[in-house]
Motif scaffolding. Structure first.
Motif, PDB file in Angstrom:
ATOM      1  N   UNK A  66      13.569 -30.736 -17.504  1.00  0.00           N
ATOM      2  CA  UNK A  66      14.387 -30.662 -16.290  1.00  0.00           C
ATOM      3  C   UNK A  66      14.238 -31.948 -15.494  1.00  0.00           C
ATOM      4  N   UNK A  67      15.361 -32.551 -15.097  1.00  0.00           N
ATOM      5  CA  UNK A  67      15.327 -33.813 -14.368  1.00  0.00           C
ATOM      6  C   UNK A  67      16.254 -33.729 -13.157  1.00  0.00           C
ATOM      7  N   UNK A  68      15.692 -33.968 -11.986  1.00  0.00           N
ATOM      8  CA  UNK A  68      16.487 -34.097 -10.767  1.00  0.00           C
ATOM      9  C   UNK A  68      16.669 -35.592 -10.542  1.00  0.00           C
ATOM     10  N   UNK A  69      17.886 -36.026 -10.253  1.00  0.00           N
ATOM     11  CA  UNK A  69      18.135 -37.450 -10.071  1.00  0.00           C
ATOM     12  C   UNK A  69      19.103 -37.648  -8.909  1.00  0.00           C
ATOM     13  N   UNK A  70      19.273 -38.896  -8.485  1.00  0.00           N
ATOM     14  CA  UNK A  70      20.218 -39.224  -7.437  1.00  0.00           C
ATOM     15  C   UNK A  70      19.804 -38.756  -6.050  1.00  0.00           C
ATOM     16  N   UNK A  71      18.515 -38.681  -5.788  1.00  0.00           N
ATOM     17  CA  UNK A  71      18.060 -38.167  -4.488  1.00  0.00           C
ATOM     18  C   UNK A  71      17.362 -39.225  -3.632  1.00  0.00           C
ATOM     19  N   UNK A  72      17.589 -40.502  -3.921  1.00  0.00           N
ATOM     20  CA  UNK A  72      16.912 -41.574  -3.184  1.00  0.00           C
ATOM     21  C   UNK A  72      17.105 -41.452  -1.678  1.00  0.00           C
ATOM     22  N   UNK A  73      18.291 -41.093  -1.222  1.00  0.00           N
ATOM     23  CA  UNK A  73      18.584 -41.092   0.214  1.00  0.00           C
ATOM     24  C   UNK A  73      18.618 -39.698   0.831  1.00  0.00           C
ATOM     25  N   UNK A  74      18.101 -38.701   0.130  1.00  0.00           N
ATOM     26  CA  UNK A  74      18.082 -37.349   0.684  1.00  0.00           C
ATOM     27  C   UNK A  74      17.195 -37.347   1.933  1.00  0.00           C
ATOM     28  N   UNK A  75      17.567 -36.514   2.887  1.00  0.00           N
ATOM     29  CA  UNK A  75      16.780 -36.410   4.110  1.00  0.00           C
ATOM     30  C   UNK A  75      16.322 -34.987   4.343  1.00  0.00           C
ATOM     31  N   UNK A  76      15.337 -34.853   5.190  1.00  0.00           N
ATOM     32  CA  UNK A  76      14.850 -33.533   5.580  1.00  0.00           C
ATOM     33  C   UNK A  76      15.515 -33.165   6.895  1.00  0.00           C
ATOM     34  N   UNK A  77      16.140 -31.995   6.920  1.00  0.00           N
ATOM     35  CA  UNK A  77      16.786 -31.520   8.148  1.00  0.00           C
ATOM     36  C   UNK A  77      15.820 -30.695   8.996  1.00  0.00           C
ATOM     37  N   UNK A  78      15.017 -29.858   8.348  1.00  0.00           N
ATOM     38  CA  UNK A  78      14.079 -29.024   9.096  1.00  0.00           C
ATOM     39  C   UNK A  78      12.972 -28.527   8.182  1.00  0.00           C
ATOM     40  N   UNK A  79      11.929 -28.020   8.815  1.00  0.00           N
ATOM     41  CA  UNK A  79      10.826 -27.390   8.105  1.00  0.00           C
ATOM     42  C   UNK A  79      10.498 -26.112   8.865  1.00  0.00           C
ATOM     43  N   UNK A  80      10.487 -24.988   8.146  1.00  0.00           N
ATOM     44  CA  UNK A  80      10.272 -23.684   8.762  1.00  0.00           C
ATOM     45  C   UNK A  80       8.997 -23.069   8.201  1.00  0.00           C
ATOM     46  N   UNK A  81       8.070 -22.632   9.080  1.00  0.00           N
ATOM     47  CA  UNK A  81       6.854 -21.997   8.567  1.00  0.00           C
ATOM     48  C   UNK A  81       7.171 -20.717   7.808  1.00  0.00           C
ATOM     49  N   UNK A  82       6.408 -20.466   6.756  1.00  0.00           N
ATOM     50  CA  UNK A  82       6.531 -19.240   5.967  1.00  0.00           C
ATOM     51  C   UNK A  82       5.144 -18.606   5.947  1.00  0.00           C
ATOM     52  N   UNK A  83       4.969 -17.606   6.778  1.00  0.00           N
ATOM     53  CA  UNK A  83       3.656 -16.972   6.894  1.00  0.00           C
ATOM     54  C   UNK A  83       2.605 -18.004   7.253  1.00  0.00           C
ATOM     55  N   UNK A  84       1.412 -17.819   6.739  1.00  0.00           N
ATOM     56  CA  UNK A  84       0.322 -18.769   6.967  1.00  0.00           C
ATOM     57  C   UNK A  84       0.103 -19.676   5.776  1.00  0.00           C
TER      58      UNK A  84
END
Length: 136
Positions: A66-84
């Motif tokens: 499995x290969x993910x490609x083309x993500x050089x410029x991807x950004x993070x929009x948010x981070x949500x806590x999941x439990x502890x």
């Protein structure tokens, strides 16, 4: 898909990760983590997207690899806590199903350079690029 998630969980829990003491989202570029043992990691959005613990429909498969490609410029929009136990990261390519446990972050940070080197070798092997495909 379930087998991949089990493998990742087993890999994460085999790491004896210390307790996380700080998590900082620097959207859209990266996240920073600090652990009780003094370890500090800065993990880029691209790196986290490529090593997302979730199965992804935007993966190309080459002989079972499995290969993910083309993500050089991807950004993070948010981070949500999941439990502890972790964080769900939402990326600007609309990928949002990956839950990153604290011990998986520790694994990624501890092995960042070898993981990235292997990723780049895999892209080269299959003639793929970190850059997004051009729109027609």
């Amino acid at each position: 898909m379930l087998a991949v998630q089990r493998t990742i969980r087993r890999m994460c829990t085999s790491v004896d990760a210390p307790r996380v003491t700080r998590f900082s989202l620097n959207a859209p570029k990266n996240v920073e983590l600090e652990y009780a043992n003094g370890s500090k990691f800065s993990l880029s959005a691209e790196f986290l997207r490529v090593y997302s613990p979730a199965a992804d429909g935007k993966i190309r498969s080459f002989g079972g690899e499995k290969v993910i490609f083309g993500r050089r410029y991807v950004g993070i929009m948010s981070a949500e806590p999941v439990g502890n136990y972790g964080v769900r990261i939402v990326f600007d390519d609309l990928h949002k199903t990956g839950i990153y446990p604290w011990d998986y972050f520790y694994h990624l940070g501890s092995n960042k350079f070898s993981l990235m080197r292997n990723y780049l070798k895999t892209l080269k092997k299959h003639g793929l690029s970190r850059d997004p495909q051009k729109r027609k």
